[in-house]
Design a protein around this motif. Structure first.
Motif, PDB file in Angstrom:
ATOM      1  N   GLN A   1       2.160   8.549  11.301  1.00  0.00           N
ATOM      2  CA  GLN A   1       0.876   7.680  11.384  1.00  0.00           C
ATOM      3  C   GLN A   1       1.011   6.258  12.108  1.00  0.00           C
ATOM      4  O   GLN A   1       0.268   5.464  12.118  1.00  0.00           O
TER       5      GLN A   1
ATOM      6  N   GLU B   1     -10.101   4.997  -0.999  1.00  0.00           N
ATOM      7  CA  GLU B   1     -10.907   5.224   0.225  1.00  0.00           C
ATOM      8  C   GLU B   1     -12.386   4.940  -0.373  1.00  0.00           C
ATOM      9  O   GLU B   1     -13.166   4.230   0.247  1.00  0.00           O
TER      10      GLU B   1
ATOM     11  N   TYR C   1       2.403  -1.203   4.832  1.00  0.00           N
ATOM     12  CA  TYR C   1       1.581   0.398   4.663  1.00  0.00           C
ATOM     13  C   TYR C   1       2.643   1.280   4.727  1.00  0.00           C
ATOM     14  O   TYR C   1       3.345   1.578   5.817  1.00  0.00           O
TER      15      TYR C   1
ATOM     16  N   HIS D   1      -3.910   3.459  -2.242  1.00  0.00           N
ATOM     17  CA  HIS D   1      -5.091   3.737  -1.478  1.00  0.00           C
ATOM     18  C   HIS D   1      -5.298   5.325  -1.537  1.00  0.00           C
ATOM     19  O   HIS D   1      -5.201   6.033  -0.444  1.00  0.00           O
TER      20      HIS D   1
ATOM     21  N   TYR E   1     -11.068   8.045   8.447  1.00  0.00           N
ATOM     22  CA  TYR E   1      -9.733   7.233   7.812  1.00  0.00           C
ATOM     23  C   TYR E   1      -9.667   5.880   8.467  1.00  0.00           C
ATOM     24  O   TYR E   1      -9.308   4.989   7.902  1.00  0.00           O
TER      25      TYR E   1
ATOM     26  N   GLY F   1      -7.152   9.001  -1.172  1.00  0.00           N
ATOM     27  CA  GLY F   1      -7.929   9.789  -0.670  1.00  0.00           C
ATOM     28  C   GLY F   1      -8.753  10.512  -1.644  1.00  0.00           C
ATOM     29  O   GLY F   1      -8.346  11.544  -2.275  1.00  0.00           O
TER      30      GLY F   1
ATOM     31  N   ASP G   1      -9.637   2.179   6.815  1.00  0.00           N
ATOM     32  CA  ASP G   1      -8.416   1.244   6.919  1.00  0.00           C
ATOM     33  C   ASP G   1      -9.005  -0.442   7.568  1.00  0.00           C
ATOM     34  O   ASP G   1      -8.568  -1.272   7.179  1.00  0.00           O
TER      35      ASP G   1
ATOM     36  N   THR H   1       3.772   4.786   4.885  1.00  0.00           N
ATOM     37  CA  THR H   1       3.445   6.235   5.016  1.00  0.00           C
ATOM     38  C   THR H   1       4.594   6.686   6.073  1.00  0.00           C
ATOM     39  O   THR H   1       5.473   5.989   6.737  1.00  0.00           O
TER      40      THR H   1
ATOM     41  N   PHE I   1      -1.591   3.321  12.729  1.00  0.00           N
ATOM     42  CA  PHE I   1      -1.649   1.955  12.309  1.00  0.00           C
ATOM     43  C   PHE I   1      -1.631   0.845  13.532  1.00  0.00           C
ATOM     44  O   PHE I   1      -1.970  -0.144  13.647  1.00  0.00           O
TER      45      PHE I   1
ATOM     46  N   ASP J   1       0.954  -1.250  -0.013  1.00  0.00           N
ATOM     47  CA  ASP J   1       0.190  -0.002   0.056  1.00  0.00           C
ATOM     48  C   ASP J   1       0.959   1.159  -0.171  1.00  0.00           C
ATOM     49  O   ASP J   1       1.729   1.393   0.982  1.00  0.00           O
TER      50      ASP J   1
ATOM     51  N   ALA K   1      -0.522   6.653  -2.464  1.00  0.00           N
ATOM     52  CA  ALA K   1      -1.649   6.928  -1.898  1.00  0.00           C
ATOM     53  C   ALA K   1      -2.085   8.461  -1.648  1.00  0.00           C
ATOM     54  O   ALA K   1      -2.071   8.999  -0.239  1.00  0.00           O
TER      55      ALA K   1
HETATM   56  N1  ARG Z   1      -3.847   9.061   1.779  1.00  0.00           N
HETATM   57  C1  ARG Z   1      -3.144   8.920   3.236  1.00  0.00           C
HETATM   58  C2  ARG Z   1      -2.252   9.829   3.113  1.00  0.00           C
HETATM   59  O1  ARG Z   1      -2.206  11.132   2.542  1.00  0.00           O
HETATM   60  C3  ARG Z   1      -2.149   7.734   3.014  1.00  0.00           C
HETATM   61  C4  ARG Z   1      -2.883   6.633   3.034  1.00  0.00           C
HETATM   62  C5  ARG Z   1      -1.981   5.321   3.332  1.00  0.00           C
HETATM   63  N2  ARG Z   1      -2.942   4.063   3.452  1.00  0.00           N
HETATM   64  C6  ARG Z   1      -3.490   3.594   4.122  1.00  0.00           C
HETATM   65  N3  ARG Z   1      -4.140   2.343   3.820  1.00  0.00           N
HETATM   66  N4  ARG Z   1      -3.879   4.390   5.251  1.00  0.00           N
HETATM   67  O2  ARG Z   1      -1.812  10.190   4.486  1.00  0.00           O
END
Ligand code: ARG
Length: 583
Positions: free
Chosen positions: A348, A263, A342, A159, A320, A161, A324, A344, A352, A119, A122
């Motif tokens: 975050q 999403e 994941y 993934h 959010y 947004g 997930d 990121t 997670f 993932d 995103a």
């Molecule tokens: N769109 C989110 C961001 O910009 C990141 C998504 C990461 N993936 C997930 N499954 N939450 O921070």
């Protein structure tokens, strides 16, 4: 099995036979400094302490129980209880000759390949991709390539947004433009810069109460599935995705439209997520919101408050985290994933930890389903603050890539002014983009790093241009001497120390790739490449290739050159970086 793993298992068995409680001491140090021999087992310190004996005595006992004579020279005990392991040249030579014939360069295919979801990237589609998306995009892409090369089944998931309240505002703005502009030319022009589009609609939202109401109404219509609103949403989404595709193409990452699973895909399932959490007895209402409390987060908030994972707001909206949770279930049941990464930024981390915890507790993720957050630090400017434009704005990714190509073009033009412009541009794209990617991937992802054009474009040090040049130089041997690569076949014979050192490095590709796949640390591959290039340089200075004493040595050395080149090309390729045959 890779060499390091093979050694570790056998040392571990010998430790057990020597009465040591566990395999500690069997681990091979990551950086194998040549002066220590080719591999060095970490030492018997911990095990000896548990046994209350002298570590060197334990090391001796281990030696008595360890027969590595097929692979290594007689073992030596060093320092306080380390084991030095020198691989036998004949064994190495055989290993390399096999690797040379193997399209996977000796990297073993797993007995049970996994299905791994990666993932990554995103971005939020309401805005333009900015430098904040760079790290996820290139680290995730490198992981996808590495896992795929090993032989796992990789499912890339972008993934994005593409849902939420901002889209109401954007749709309202889009509709407004369309009202005065039936041809849609103005809307198209404005959408060519999403950042601008977002800013303008936000300004409007903040200053115009009527517009703000319309925007809020659009959110409701969107959620209710109103056809016209959905149509506008789709239009916006499509344009925003095409901006992403441009960036992906320029960056040379694997992501395509088929990998987009945003999403919005989970909308219909969110109500089920809540229902199932409720049936599992996990939901608690707190200040009107639906929450799940995990034991690990009891008392971890301000004033020792329990920290909840909020899954539904008091107004009924989802979050959010809810998406997930739905995503984890989808990946387990629909994609049959064994592992999900994941990628990121590290901020975050808490999200997670909570989401994975709730997913396990709710039975959305069975225990064997490996859920891993792959966090990374920030890109900093030379002032060590978050990387921004001179005026403090966010840097668009597309602008960053243009600058990389431009800077590389200037360098190429300076070095080789005679090449025609089109060719210089081609080289500049490969070097410039490669430099940006390598500079990022070569950092331990967990830390922040300072973005520096001069450093990443330098020909010295652990950079893409240096590695690309190292590759081109090896290939030049064949070109200059007019030797066809297919002639470099025969036996590899290792006699000189520099040959053995280089051979050891080449043979370490499989274990390096294995570590990258387990730890999700692409920088290990960069360090490996840098060491490989260093070992090659030493070899090249010490051992004449074309002027070797006899034809057998010449063939063997040409084979080493070719293997070095193929290894560099493969490893750079796994990082998503192209090479140039000539530089
Ligand atoms: N769109 C989110 C961001 O910009 C990141 C998504 C990461 N993936 C997930 N499954 N939450 O921070």
């Amino acid at each position: 099995m890779n060499l390091k793993a093979q050694l570790e298992i056998r040392i571990s068995d010998a430790l057990a036979a020597a009465g040591a409680p566990d395999g500690s001491g069997a681990l091979i140090a990551r950086s194998n400094k040549p002066q220590f021999g080719h591999y060095q087992a970490n030492g018997c310190m911990a095990a000896a302490k548990a046994l209350k004996i002298n570590p060197r005595d334990l090391a001796q006992k281990v030696l008595d129980n360890l027969d590595l004579s097929d692979i290594a020279e007689p073992l030596e005990i060093a320092g306080p209880g380390f084991l030095n392991i020198r691989i036998k040249p004949e064994w190495l030579a055989r290993r390399l000759t096999e690797a040379e014939r193997d399209p996977k360069l000796g990297v073993p295919t797993p007995e049970k390949p996994q299905t791994v979801v990666v993932d990554y990237s995103a971005p939020n589609l309401a805005k333009e991709m900015h430098v904040g998306h760079l790290r996820s995009t290139i680290i995730g892409d490198a992981m996808a390539r590495v896992l795929d090369f090993i032989g796992h089944k990789v499912v890339r998931q972008n993934h994005v947004g593409d849902w939420g309240t901002q889209f109401g505002m954007l749709i309202a703005y889009l509709n407004d433009l369309a009202a005065d502009d039936p041809q849609g030319t103005q809307a198209d022009a404005e959408l060519s810069d999403l950042e601008d589009f977002y800013r303008k609609s936000k300004q409007r939202f903040d200053s115009d109460e009527e517009f703000a109401n319309t925007a809020r109404q659009q959110v409701v219509s969107l959620q209710a599935g109103d056809a016209a609103t959905l149509e506008a949403w789709r239009k916006f989404r499509k344009i925003s995705l095409s901006h992403c595709s441009d960036v992906y193409r320029r960056l040379g990452v694997l992501l395509t439209d088929d990998d987009v699973y945003g999403e919005s895909e989970y909308n219909d399932d969110l109500v089920n997520v809540i229902d199932d959490l409720r049936s599992a007895g996990l939901l608690e209402e707190s200040q009107g919101a639906q929450c799940v409390f995990l034991d690990e987060f009891r008392g971890k908030g301000e004033d020792d408050a329990d920290v909840p994972l909020i899954v539904q707001k008091s107004d009924g909206g989802y979050l959010y985290a809810t998406t997930d949770l739905a995503g984890i279930r989808y990946r387990q049941t629909q994609l049959n994933a064994d592992r999900a990464l994941y990628v990121t930024d590290s901020r975050q981390g808490m999200h997670f930890t909570q989401v994975f915890g709730v997913a396990r507790k709710a039975g959305f993720a069975k225990p064997e389903f490996m859920l891993e957050h792959v966090p990374f630090g920030m890109m900093l400017g030379s002032d060590r603050r978050p990387f921004k434009t001179r005026t403090g704005g966010t840097i668009k990714l597309t602008d960053l890539l243009t600058e990389a190509e431009q800077r590389a073009f200037d360098l190429v033009s300076e070095k080789t002014p005679d090449l025609d412009e089109a060719r210089r541009k081609e080289i500049a794209a490969i070097v410039g983009i490669g430099a940006v990617k390598y500079a990022d991937l070569s950092q331990n992802r967990a830390s922040d790093y300072v973005f520096s054009w001069d450093k990443m474009l330098s020909m010295d040090g652990n950079t893409a241009p240096y590695m690309q040049y190292a590759y081109a130089r090896v290939k030049a041997i064949f070109r200059k001497a007019g030797i066809d690569e297919s002639q470099a076949v025969g036996q590899i014979v290792l006699t000189e120390a520099a040959e053995i050192n280089l051979a050891v490095k080449i043979a370490q590709l499989p274990e390096t790739i294995h570590s990258v796949s387990v730890e999700c640390m692409p920088n290990l591959l960069c360090s490996y490449l840098y060491e490989l290039a260093g070992a090659y340089m030493t070899f090249y200075e010490a051992c004449p290739v074309l002027k070797a004493d006899d034809p057998a040595a010449r063939t063997s050395r040409l084979m080493l050159c070719l293997l070095t080149a193929r290894t560099i090309k493969k490893a750079l390729g796994l990082l998503g970086i192209d090479i140039l045959e000539q530089m």
